[in-house]
Motif scaffolding. Structure first.
Motif: not given
Length: 302
Positions: A261-266, A297-302
């Motif tokens: 979630l933090e490193t992708t847009r999945d 709400a996870w940082s970088g998540g979508t």
């Protein structure tokens, strides 16, 4: 990838600071504000005392020995007892990378090592099972670390093009070697994933979960992998890791999910399905319970 490598990869160090420290005379240095850092050092000359916050007894360190500080506790290095320490920030420039810092003219104790800045949100869960300090002191273990330590000393004393990059890679090698050696030498009865990996049967079960986290594992499946009965495996897993097998599996899935979630847009639905959850609500409930925040709400998540 083996479990130790996977766990260290998830920590994703944001930076490495590699340096030497040469101290002489009577000296003491206090290292505060260590949260979010792993420190790995090797003593190459002389000796010193290590005092770690929360531990009653100082630890004597001699030439050839190494230590890892994985828990983020503040600590003090000193030539002896009863000395008033100076703050590390007053002698180590904040963004320094490479070279040697000298205190009291040097010549007494020399150490080389690195500071690894790790992701704070995941680090707490990943490093919680480690003790405040890991001490590498057996003669055979010292020899295993000698090559990387000596190479780092050379790069710090005689900088050449590419020295900073080489020193960073050597520091990472030192950290992995030190953790591996401490794992192999762990005293019986230590609890946590780190020490469980030293048990071949528990390591087999943990490795299977890491290799296929989306599988609908049962305790019986894992017991079979470990070559044990279901009841014996469940008891031994809890005794060595401090948690039940399914609790470990859920936590590992959520750590992988947080990384995705933090490193992708999945989207959450894709991440959930790839980790074995066909219900977004079940995944979100488990995620919030383990990670403390909902997936969105996870940082970088979508």
């Amino acid at each position: 990838m083996d479990p130790l490598s996977e766990i260290l990869s998830l920590l994703r160090p944001k930076s490495y600071v590699s340096a030497g420290f040469d101290a002489g005379g009577d000296w003491a240095v206090r290292f505060d504000d260590q949260q979010g850092y792993i420190k790995c050092y090797a003593i190459t000359r002389g000796g010193c005392w290590l005092t770690v916050d929360g531990l009653a007894d100082p630890l004597r360190l001699e030439a050839g020995e190494s230590f890892v500080m994985p828990s983020g506790r503040s600590f003090t290095l000193a030539s002896g007892s009863g000395l008033t320490p100076v703050a590390a920030r007053d002698i180590f420039p904040p963004a320094r990378d490479g070279g040697v810092v000298r205190l009291g003219g040097g010549g007494g104790m020399y150490l080389v090592g690195a500071r690894f800045a790790v992701d704070g949100a995941r680090a707490g869960l990943l490093l919680a099972g480690l003790p405040p300090v890991l001490h590498v002191h057996a003669p055979a273990d010292r020899e295993a670390l000698r090559w990387s330590v000596e190479r780092m000393i050379g790069e710090l004393h005689d900088p050449r093009p590419g020295s900073q990059l080489i020193a960073r890679h050597l520091a990472h090698m030192m950290l992995v070697q030190a953790l591996r050696l401490c794992m192999a030498r762990a005293a019986p009865g230590r609890i946590g994933w780190f020490f469980a990996l030293a048990d071949p049967r528990m390591a087999a079960a943990i490795g299977a979960m890491h290799a296929d986290p989306a599988r609908r594992w049962t305790v019986q499946d894992l017991a079979t992998t470990a070559g044990m009965s279901r009841s014996a495996f469940a008891a031994r897993f809890r005794d060595t890791t401090g948690e039940a097998p399914m609790a470990y599996l859920t936590r590992w899935r959520m750590l992988l999910a947080a990384d995705r979630l933090e490193t992708t847009r999945d989207p959450v639905s894709v991440v959930a399905a790839e980790l074995g959850y066909w219900s977004d609500s079940a995944f979100s409930t488990a995620f919030k319970r383990v990670m403390g925040r909902p997936p969105w709400a996870w940082s970088g998540g979508t």
